[in-house]
Design an enzyme around this catalytic site. Structure first.
Site, PDB file in Angstrom:
ATOM      1  N   CYS A 113       0.820  -1.225   0.000  1.00  0.00           N
ATOM      2  CA  CYS A 113       0.000   0.000   0.000  1.00  0.00           C
ATOM      3  C   CYS A 113       0.853   1.275   0.000  1.00  0.00           C
ATOM      4  O   CYS A 113       0.370   2.344  -0.366  1.00  0.00           O
ATOM      5  CB  CYS A 113      -0.945   0.009   1.189  1.00  0.00           C
ATOM      6  N   HIS A 250      -3.552   7.258   2.089  1.00  0.00           N
ATOM      7  CA  HIS A 250      -3.901   5.916   1.626  1.00  0.00           C
ATOM      8  C   HIS A 250      -5.287   5.574   2.179  1.00  0.00           C
ATOM      9  O   HIS A 250      -5.573   5.808   3.347  1.00  0.00           O
ATOM     10  CB  HIS A 250      -2.868   4.919   2.113  1.00  0.00           C
ATOM     11  N   ASN A 280     -10.031  -0.241  -0.484  1.00  0.00           N
ATOM     12  CA  ASN A 280      -8.566  -0.133  -0.401  1.00  0.00           C
ATOM     13  C   ASN A 280      -7.970  -0.692  -1.695  1.00  0.00           C
ATOM     14  O   ASN A 280      -8.023  -1.890  -1.929  1.00  0.00           O
ATOM     15  CB  ASN A 280      -8.090  -0.920   0.822  1.00  0.00           C
TER      16      ASN A 280
HETATM   17  N1  ACO Z   1     -18.671  -8.914   8.380  1.00  0.00           N
HETATM   18  C1  ACO Z   1     -19.169  -9.215   9.574  1.00  0.00           C
HETATM   19  N2  ACO Z   1     -18.413  -9.546  10.617  1.00  0.00           N
HETATM   20  C2  ACO Z   1     -17.083  -9.565  10.446  1.00  0.00           C
HETATM   21  C3  ACO Z   1     -16.483  -9.252   9.204  1.00  0.00           C
HETATM   22  C4  ACO Z   1     -17.343  -8.909   8.144  1.00  0.00           C
HETATM   23  N3  ACO Z   1     -16.891  -8.586   6.932  1.00  0.00           N
HETATM   24  N4  ACO Z   1     -15.153  -9.333   9.334  1.00  0.00           N
HETATM   25  C5  ACO Z   1     -14.908  -9.694  10.598  1.00  0.00           C
HETATM   26  N5  ACO Z   1     -16.061  -9.835  11.268  1.00  0.00           N
HETATM   27  C6  ACO Z   1     -16.276 -10.232  12.652  1.00  0.00           C
HETATM   28  C7  ACO Z   1     -15.123 -11.018  13.230  1.00  0.00           C
HETATM   29  O1  ACO Z   1     -15.224 -12.385  12.874  1.00  0.00           O
HETATM   30  C8  ACO Z   1     -15.317 -10.792  14.707  1.00  0.00           C
HETATM   31  O2  ACO Z   1     -16.301 -11.639  15.159  1.00  0.00           O
HETATM   32  P1  ACO Z   1     -16.196 -12.331  16.630  1.00  0.00           P
HETATM   33  O3  ACO Z   1     -16.199 -11.184  17.576  1.00  0.00           O
HETATM   34  O4  ACO Z   1     -17.418 -13.175  16.675  1.00  0.00           O
HETATM   35  O5  ACO Z   1     -14.907 -13.087  16.596  1.00  0.00           O
HETATM   36  C9  ACO Z   1     -15.845  -9.370  14.777  1.00  0.00           C
HETATM   37  O6  ACO Z   1     -16.352  -9.064  13.453  1.00  0.00           O
HETATM   38  C10 ACO Z   1     -14.808  -8.349  15.162  1.00  0.00           C
HETATM   39  O7  ACO Z   1     -13.662  -8.593  14.358  1.00  0.00           O
HETATM   40  P2  ACO Z   1     -12.418  -7.636  14.399  1.00  0.00           P
HETATM   41  O8  ACO Z   1     -11.419  -8.073  13.380  1.00  0.00           O
HETATM   42  O9  ACO Z   1     -11.942  -7.507  15.810  1.00  0.00           O
HETATM   43  O10 ACO Z   1     -13.129  -6.281  13.916  1.00  0.00           O
HETATM   44  P3  ACO Z   1     -12.566  -4.824  13.866  1.00  0.00           P
HETATM   45  O11 ACO Z   1     -13.472  -3.923  14.578  1.00  0.00           O
HETATM   46  O12 ACO Z   1     -11.122  -4.774  14.227  1.00  0.00           O
HETATM   47  O13 ACO Z   1     -12.716  -4.494  12.314  1.00  0.00           O
HETATM   48  C11 ACO Z   1     -11.278  -4.384  10.391  1.00  0.00           C
HETATM   49  C12 ACO Z   1     -12.029  -5.284  11.353  1.00  0.00           C
HETATM   50  C13 ACO Z   1     -12.282  -3.597   9.609  1.00  0.00           C
HETATM   51  C14 ACO Z   1     -10.465  -5.254   9.443  1.00  0.00           C
HETATM   52  C15 ACO Z   1     -10.363  -3.447  11.181  1.00  0.00           C
HETATM   53  O14 ACO Z   1      -9.585  -4.152  12.119  1.00  0.00           O
HETATM   54  C16 ACO Z   1      -9.460  -2.670  10.289  1.00  0.00           C
HETATM   55  O15 ACO Z   1      -9.890  -1.889   9.502  1.00  0.00           O
HETATM   56  N6  ACO Z   1      -8.155  -2.833  10.446  1.00  0.00           N
HETATM   57  C17 ACO Z   1      -7.194  -2.153   9.615  1.00  0.00           C
HETATM   58  C18 ACO Z   1      -6.765  -3.095   8.581  1.00  0.00           C
HETATM   59  C19 ACO Z   1      -6.704  -2.500   7.221  1.00  0.00           C
HETATM   60  O16 ACO Z   1      -7.275  -1.497   6.895  1.00  0.00           O
HETATM   61  N7  ACO Z   1      -5.961  -3.187   6.426  1.00  0.00           N
HETATM   62  C20 ACO Z   1      -5.794  -2.809   5.072  1.00  0.00           C
HETATM   63  C21 ACO Z   1      -4.420  -3.069   4.660  1.00  0.00           C
HETATM   64  S1  ACO Z   1      -3.297  -2.227   5.690  1.00  0.00           S
HETATM   65  C22 ACO Z   1      -3.397  -0.723   5.230  1.00  0.00           C
HETATM   66  O17 ACO Z   1      -3.767  -0.490   4.133  1.00  0.00           O
HETATM   67  C23 ACO Z   1      -3.057   0.295   6.244  1.00  0.00           C
END
Ligand code: ACO
Length: 323
Positions: A113, A250, A280
């Site tokens: 990224c 980004h 993204n």
């Molecule tokens: N739909 C529904 N539920 C979901 C989904 C989905 N698409 N994805 C995950 N869940 C569930 C999980 O299974 C979990 O369930 P559980 O509590 O029963 O185990 C629950 O949602 C919470 O999961 P988390 O991963 O803890 O959710 P979080 O609030 O952290 O959100 C996310 C997840 C959106 C990925 C977040 O962590 C995030 O945005 N992180 C940054 C990562 C990113 O942007 N990466 C891109 C590449 S890196 C970069 O570009 C900087």
């Protein structure tokens, strides 16, 4: 005494035709429009058609950037991508051929990224050293090809696309009043590999692999690293945050964008946001956002623009430019 600068003289973006909504994804994996919008800000993304490769997206964006610059050729092509057409040669050489450009250099940069920021830095250094007079820097990705479409935690986050800028050498007076790239800073921390990577490669599994991510942990690092590198880049140029007209981040997640702007104390209405309709797009996200804001007249000549990104590796970086 004058100083050689790289001026951004053109920009352009390209998105595949097919738009995939959250509702469409919800028919494939256990998710919902509500969950995706609330956690990420993403409403839809573009997905490349069968037979549409990263080089095709890159070439289309490059054509628009060259047209915008009023130029037909450059002497350096840098493609930032983590999803090249082939293991080798570089996707940039395919773009060179497709654009009908003879001579000069063409190569890929891989910083996921952060790739476009890395590419800008490399091209700017080449121009300032006199190795090139003009350069195309392209961020292009088909992340849809390296997603596990059964993993709801990752497949909802990404989209395909490409963005490009044209750089041209110019003489400045050596102050921040100059038009052109004013400063950039790059970082990497290989210890964080396991938080975000693709589980394949030519030398390991012989396949491209799919994205694996510990989203929550990535999130925690992102705001900290991005705010840090923004501050560092401004200091390198001798400018303050108040001098910045537009932040072009980004586009990973609206909560990372909001969190970074808040930590910096930067006005949210001066942040260019495309994550809602692009998702993204990895290395393509910054140049796509830049091209969109230039095309709709938000970013104007003379504006100070701060671009920043973070991605797998981890890698992160920022680039400050006066348009
Ligand atoms: N739909 C529904 N539920 C979901 C989904 C989905 N698409 N994805 C995950 N869940 C569930 C999980 O299974 C979990 O369930 P559980 O509590 O029963 O185990 C629950 O949602 C919470 O999961 P988390 O991963 O803890 O959710 P979080 O609030 O952290 O959100 C996310 C997840 C959106 C990925 C977040 O962590 C995030 O945005 N992180 C940054 C990562 C990113 O942007 N990466 C891109 C590449 S890196 C970069 O570009 C900087």
């Amino acid at each position: 005494m004058t100083v050689r600068r790289s001026v951004i003289v053109g920009s352009g973006g390209y998105l595949p035709e097919r738009v995939v909504t959250n509702d469409e994804l919800a028919r494939r994996v256990d998710t919902s429009d509500e969950w995706i919008v609330e956690r990420t800000g993403i409403r839809s993304r573009h997905i490349a058609a069968e037979g549409e490769f990263t080089s095709h997206l890159a070439t289309a964006a490059a054509r628009r950037a060259l047209q915008n610059a009023g130029m037909a050729t450059v002497d350096m092509i840098v493609v930032a991508t983590a999803t090249p057409d082939e293991t080798f040669p570089a996707t940039a050489t395919r773009v060179q051929k497709a654009l009908g450009i003879d001579g000069g250099a063409a190569f890929d940069v891989q910083a996921v990224c952060t790739g476009f920021i890395y590419g800008l830095s490399v091209a700017d250094n080449a121009i300032r050293c006199g190795e090139a007079d003009t350069a195309l820097v392209i961020g292009a990705e088909t992340f849809s090809r390296i997603l596990d479409w059964d993993d709801r935690a990752t497949c909802v986050l990404f989209g395909d696309g490409a963005g490009a800028v044209v750089l041209r050498a110019a003489e400045g007076v050596g102050t921040t009043a100059d038009t052109g790239i004013l400063a950039h800073k790059l970082h990497a921390d290989g210890r964080q590999h396991d938080l975000l990577y693709a589980d394949g490669g030519p030398s390991t599994t012989g396949t491209a692999g799919v994205v694996r991510m510990e989203g929550r942990k990535v999130f925690r690092h992102a705001v900290e690293n991005l705010a840090g590198v923004v501050t560092e880049t401004l200091a390198a140029a001798g400018l303050a945050l108040a001098d910045v007209d537009w932040l072009v981040p980004h586009q990973a997640n609206i909560r990372i964008l909001d969190g970074t702007a808040k930590k910096l104390g930067f006005p949210p209405d001066r942040v260019v946001i495309t994550v809602d309709h692009h998702a993204n797009t990895s290395a393509a996200s910054v140049p796509l956002a830049l091209a969109e804001a230039v095309a709709d007249g938000r970013i104007r000549p003379g504006d100070v623009v701060l671009m920043e990104a973070m991605g797998g590796g981890f890698t992160w970086g920022a680039c400050l430019a006066r348009m």
